[in-house]
Design a protein around this motif. Sequence first.
Motif, PDB file in Angstrom:
ATOM      1  N   THR A 117      33.382  44.727  46.642  1.00  9.52           N
ATOM      2  CA  THR A 117      33.472  44.757  45.171  1.00  9.52           C
ATOM      3  C   THR A 117      34.324  45.938  44.766  1.00  9.52           C
ATOM      4  O   THR A 117      34.107  47.051  45.241  1.00  9.52           O
ATOM      5  CB  THR A 117      32.079  44.919  44.516  1.00  9.52           C
ATOM      6  OG1 THR A 117      31.308  45.778  45.338  1.00  9.52           O
ATOM      7  CG2 THR A 117      31.396  43.601  44.324  1.00  9.52           C
ATOM      8  N   HIS A 118      35.277  45.735  43.904  1.00  7.53           N
ATOM      9  CA  HIS A 118      36.223  46.765  43.441  1.00  7.53           C
ATOM     10  C   HIS A 118      36.798  47.543  44.611  1.00  7.53           C
ATOM     11  O   HIS A 118      36.887  48.761  44.584  1.00  7.53           O
ATOM     12  CB  HIS A 118      35.578  47.759  42.488  1.00  7.53           C
ATOM     13  CG  HIS A 118      34.571  47.152  41.571  1.00  7.53           C
ATOM     14  ND1 HIS A 118      34.788  45.947  40.943  1.00  7.53           N
ATOM     15  CD2 HIS A 118      33.347  47.572  41.192  1.00  7.53           C
ATOM     16  CE1 HIS A 118      33.722  45.669  40.212  1.00  7.53           C
ATOM     17  NE2 HIS A 118      32.853  46.619  40.349  1.00  7.53           N
ATOM     18  N   GLN A 120      40.226  53.589  32.621  1.00 14.00           N
ATOM     19  CA  GLN A 120      38.772  53.727  32.509  1.00 14.00           C
ATOM     20  C   GLN A 120      38.382  55.095  31.945  1.00 14.00           C
ATOM     21  O   GLN A 120      37.611  55.184  30.994  1.00 14.00           O
ATOM     22  CB  GLN A 120      38.177  53.585  33.909  1.00 14.00           C
ATOM     23  CG  GLN A 120      37.093  52.563  33.989  1.00 14.00           C
ATOM     24  CD  GLN A 120      36.473  52.543  35.368  1.00 14.00           C
ATOM     25  OE1 GLN A 120      37.042  53.026  36.357  1.00 14.00           O
ATOM     26  NE2 GLN A 120      35.294  51.986  35.451  1.00 14.00           N
ATOM     27  N   TYR A 164      33.341  48.327  33.347  1.00 15.92           N
ATOM     28  CA  TYR A 164      32.103  48.669  34.079  1.00 15.92           C
ATOM     29  C   TYR A 164      31.276  49.708  33.338  1.00 15.92           C
ATOM     30  O   TYR A 164      30.761  50.656  33.938  1.00 15.92           O
ATOM     31  CB  TYR A 164      32.411  49.161  35.497  1.00 15.92           C
ATOM     32  CG  TYR A 164      33.343  48.264  36.228  1.00 15.92           C
ATOM     33  CD1 TYR A 164      32.980  46.945  36.489  1.00 15.92           C
ATOM     34  CD2 TYR A 164      34.595  48.694  36.626  1.00 15.92           C
ATOM     35  CE1 TYR A 164      33.851  46.087  37.124  1.00 15.92           C
ATOM     36  CE2 TYR A 164      35.470  47.847  37.261  1.00 15.92           C
ATOM     37  CZ  TYR A 164      35.103  46.549  37.506  1.00 15.92           C
ATOM     38  OH  TYR A 164      35.971  45.715  38.133  1.00 15.92           O
ATOM     39  N   THR A 209      27.423  50.317  34.424  1.00 11.66           N
ATOM     40  CA  THR A 209      27.081  50.954  35.693  1.00 11.66           C
ATOM     41  C   THR A 209      27.657  52.365  35.797  1.00 11.66           C
ATOM     42  O   THR A 209      26.945  53.326  36.005  1.00 11.66           O
ATOM     43  CB  THR A 209      27.594  50.118  36.886  1.00 11.66           C
ATOM     44  OG1 THR A 209      28.957  49.793  36.639  1.00 11.66           O
ATOM     45  CG2 THR A 209      26.786  48.869  37.054  1.00 11.66           C
ATOM     46  N   ASP A 210      28.976  52.480  35.634  1.00 15.65           N
ATOM     47  CA  ASP A 210      29.626  53.772  35.898  1.00 15.65           C
ATOM     48  C   ASP A 210      29.754  54.651  34.662  1.00 15.65           C
ATOM     49  O   ASP A 210      29.926  55.854  34.788  1.00 15.65           O
ATOM     50  CB  ASP A 210      31.035  53.545  36.471  1.00 15.65           C
ATOM     51  CG  ASP A 210      30.991  52.879  37.825  1.00 15.65           C
ATOM     52  OD1 ASP A 210      29.875  52.496  38.239  1.00 15.65           O
ATOM     53  OD2 ASP A 210      32.036  52.731  38.458  1.00 15.65           O
ATOM     54  N   THR A 223      26.142  55.894  40.206  1.00 13.37           N
ATOM     55  CA  THR A 223      25.349  55.575  39.020  1.00 13.37           C
ATOM     56  C   THR A 223      24.613  56.807  38.511  1.00 13.37           C
ATOM     57  O   THR A 223      24.407  57.761  39.249  1.00 13.37           O
ATOM     58  CB  THR A 223      24.304  54.498  39.341  1.00 13.37           C
ATOM     59  OG1 THR A 223      23.548  54.952  40.468  1.00 13.37           O
ATOM     60  CG2 THR A 223      24.952  53.185  39.643  1.00 13.37           C
ATOM     61  N   SER A 237      21.716  54.162  34.398  1.00 11.64           N
ATOM     62  CA  SER A 237      22.731  53.136  34.654  1.00 11.64           C
ATOM     63  C   SER A 237      22.100  51.799  35.024  1.00 11.64           C
ATOM     64  O   SER A 237      21.011  51.739  35.582  1.00 11.64           O
ATOM     65  CB  SER A 237      23.624  53.559  35.812  1.00 11.64           C
ATOM     66  OG  SER A 237      24.473  54.574  35.426  1.00 11.64           O
TER      67      SER A 237
END
Lengths: 451, 479
Positions: free
Chosen positions: A171-172, A297, A325, A328-329, A402, A407
Motif C-alpha cells: 500500500t502506497h 500532502q 490520507y 490515518t496520517d 499514526t 488516528s
Amino acid sequence: MVYWIVTYSKYGIVLFLMLFLACGFYSLRYEDVRLQARTAACQGVFLFLTQFLAYLTIVLKMQELKYLLFYAVLQLLTLALPLMASILYEGVSRILYNHMCMLLSAGLILLTRLDLGKAGRQLFIASAAFVLGLFVPWGMKKVKNPEKLGWAFAGAGIAALGAVLVLGQVTHGSRLSWTVGGITFQPSEFVKILYICFLAAVFCKEIRMGKVICSALAAGLHVLILVLSRDLGSALIFFAVYVMMLTVATHRLWYPLVGLVLGAGASVVAYRLFSHVRVRVQAWRDPWSVIDDQGYQITQSLFAISRGGLFGLGLGEGTPQDIPYVETDFIFAALAEEMGLLFCIGIILTGMILFWRILRLSAGMKEGFYRNAAAGIGLLYAFQMFLTVGGGTRFIPLTGVTLPLVSYGGSSVMTTILMFSVIQGLYQQRYEEETRLEKERRSKARQKAEK
Amino acid sequence: MKKKEEVKPAKRRKNRELYLFGGLFTALFAALFVYLSVYVASNHEELFNNSYNSRQRVLAAQNRRGSIYSADGETLACTVSEDGTEVRQYPFGSVFAHVVGYTAQGKSGLEELENYALSNSDIPQKERFENEQNGRKNPGNDVYSTLDTGVQQAAYDALGAYRGAIVATEVETGRIVAMVSKPDFDPNQISADWEKISQDTENAVLLNRVTQGLYPPGSTFKIVTALAYLRQFPDTWQDYSYQCTGVFQSGENRITCFHGSVHGQVDLQTSFAKSCNCSFANLGLMLPREEFGDTIDSLLFHEKLPIELPYRQSGADIGADSPDADVIQTAIGQGKTQMTPMHLNLITMAIANEGVLMKPYLVDRVENAYGEAMDTNSPQEYGQLLSREEAAVLTSLMESVVTEGTGRQLQGRSYTAAGKTGSAEFSDDTDESHAWFTGFAPAQDPKIAVTVVVESIGSGGDYAVPLARRVFDAYFEEN
C-alpha cells in the motif's frame, strides 16, 4: 438556537478539554489510584461534556438519526467499559482510562464528521480491544516468568515481520499489511508489543556486553525487515525504542549518544539508497517547490492548520478531506482545522500526561521485566506521537506513522489499547501488593498490641 | 534517619535515565508548540493566498468580495450581481489598472495584496446567521486605499499615449497617492482580453512599470553620485570646479554632454543643475571605489525594498576593482545601471523628508460592511537613508535644477519644486532616450514626491518635467 450552538460550541469544547486537562495535571500529584478517585470522577464529567458538545454540534448539523445513534453507542461504551474494568479488577487507574477515552473521542469526533462508516469501524475495534484488554491483567498473573521468554518474543516478532515482507500487500509503496478472512492486519503494529516484551525480558538481569550485542542484532533484524518493507516510520520507532530501553535498563548515558551517531549514519545511508527517503526530505525542506506532487500532502496539511487558527473553523466547516490520507496520517491537521490549535495542543497534552503517568509508574517499580516494559510502552508512545505530529506540521520530515488512539486504523488502535491494558495490569498488581503489605502491617501492629 | 539518606540517592540514580527521556520529550513537544503557534500566526495570510488552498473557494461561495475605495471615497472596484452571477466592476476602467489590479485570471495589485481582507467578512455573527438562513451572501470587508482619484487621473492623462510610469507619494507619511503604468489594460475586460494581453510580450501590458520596469536611470542617478561626493568631501565640496568642453576623455573612455552642449566653468551645483555629464564623470573618478559602492548600497540597491507590490531589483555595482569605464558610466547612470521608478521615488522621498524614509503604503484601512475599522495602517519609519545635512545640500542642488537648470518648466507655479531630470540612453542603435524626472514640492516644506519616466521620447527636461508638473498641480489644487 441551532446556529448559536453550532457556531459557539467550539469554544465550549476547548474549555471542557482544558478543564479535563486541569484535572489530569492535578492527578499527577498522587501516585496512589485510591487518592485519584475524586479527581478522576470530576475529570470524567469533563470528558462527557466534551463528547456531548461535539456530538451535539454534529447531530444538529447533519440532522440525521444515525449520528445520534452513534453518539448513544459511544457514550454507553465510554461509561460501561471502564466501569467493567474497575468491577473486574480493583486498583486500575480511572485517570488512565479517561485519557485514553479522550484521545479516542477526539479521533472519533472527526471520523464521524468525515465518514460515519469509518467511525463505526474504529469504535467497534476499540471496544473489542478494550474487552480483550480486560484479560490482560489476568494473563499477566498467569505467566509467571515472562523474562525467560525473551528470545521467543524476538523470534515471533521477526517471523511475523518477515512473513509480511514476503507475502504482504503493497500500500502506497510500502509492504505493510496482510489480509486474513477479509480483515486487513498491519502486523508491524502488533509486533511492537512482542518487541517491547523481548527487550524488557533481555534487559532484566545483569546486562553484559555480549547480551547487548546479541539484543542489538535481534533488534537490528526487526529494523532491517521494516526498512526492506519500506516502513521507515516503524523502523525508526523500533530503533529509538531499543536505544531508549537499553539506556533505561543499563543506566549508561553514552548509549543514546552511540545510538544517535549510528542513527545519523543509517539516515545518511538511507538517504543515499532510497529515493523515497530523498523525496520525504525534499518535501520537508521546501514543500512549496514540489507542491504538485511530493509536497502536496504536507502543504495541504499546513493550509488546514492555518485555516483553523486558535479555535478552529468549527466541526463540518472546514475542508480537511483536501489532505490525502487525512484520517490515518494527518488527523492532527484535520483536528487543527476544525477544532483549532488550542484543542490540538490540549490533545497532545492529554497524551503527555498519559506518558508521564506511565513513566512514574515505571519509576516506582523494582528493576525487572515489568519496569522495563512500562518504560518501553511509555517511551514508544511519546516517540510515535512526536513523529506523527512533528511530521504533519513540518517540524521534522514526514514518516507516515499514526497518532496512537486518535488516528484511524484498527491495528494501531488495537495495539495501543492492549499496551495500555498492560499498564492497567501493573496498576492492579501494585494495588494488590500495597493492600497485602498494609494487611501485614496491620496484623503485626495487632500482634504487638496483644503482647 | 541515616538509613533513609542512603536509599534516596540510589533511587534517584535508578530513575535518572527515565526522567531524562521524559524531560526530553516534554521539551520537544514544548518546542513544537512554539513552532506551530509562531508559524500559523506569521504565515496565516500568505498561506491563505496560496492558490492550492481551498479556503479561498469556500469563502468565495459564502461571501461577496468587498470593495476597494480611493482615499477620496470613490469606488475603484466592487462586486455586483448581474442576472444571478457576480461581476467584478472597475468604474475607472484602465486608470487604476495596475495598482488596483484584477481578480480573474489570477490576481494582481491591491486585489492580490488585500485578497485576505476582501474575501473575509467581519460582520456580526447574528447577521451572518440571518444571511445563511436566507441564502444571502455575507458582504466582504472593504479596503480604503491611499490613492487619490484626482492625482491618479492627472498622472494618467499626463502620460497619455506614451509608455512609461508615474508614481506620487507623500513624503511625511509614505502614502502612495498615484501609481500609473502604461501601456495599460481594462480590468473590466480582463477575461475577454486575456489571451491577447498575456501573450503580448513586446508591450508587456500586465507589467506594473512603477515597480517592475527596469530602466537606466541616466542623469537622475547623479543624485547618488553627488551624495557620494558630499560624503567624501563634506567640507570642501563647495570648492569643486571643472572646465566642461563638451567631451570627457580618460584613456580610451570618452563621453560627451547631452546633445553636444558645452557647459564651461562649473562647480558642483551648476554641474548638477545643468546635468553636466563630463563634470560628473570627472567627479566619479575622484571618488574611492569602495566608498562610492557603500553610498550606492546605503540607498537600498542590494536590499529588500520596503514595498508590498511585486518588484524587480535595481542594479548598480561599484567595487574596489571596477574599471574606470564602469565608474564613469555609473556616475551618470548609464552602463549596467538599472532602476525601477519606485526605487528612485524612495530615494527622493528620503531626501525630501530630511533623510528619513517613510515606508510607502497603499492601504489606509480595512472596514467591515458597517464601516467599522478592522485594521488601520499608520505611517511607519523605514529608517534614515542619509543625514539631515546631506538631505539639505541635495535639496538645494535639486532646487537649482528648477531655478537655473534642466527643470525650468517647473518655474512659476504656486509652489516651488525641486528635482532632477534624466535622459537615459538605452541603446547604441538610436539617439532616443528615456525621459526621467524625480522631485518633490514644496522645496522648503516637502509634501509630495513624484517620479516620472517616459520611454524612448527625448530629454527629461522637455518630456518628463511637464508631466510631473501636472501631477504636482493636481495634488496642490486639492491640498
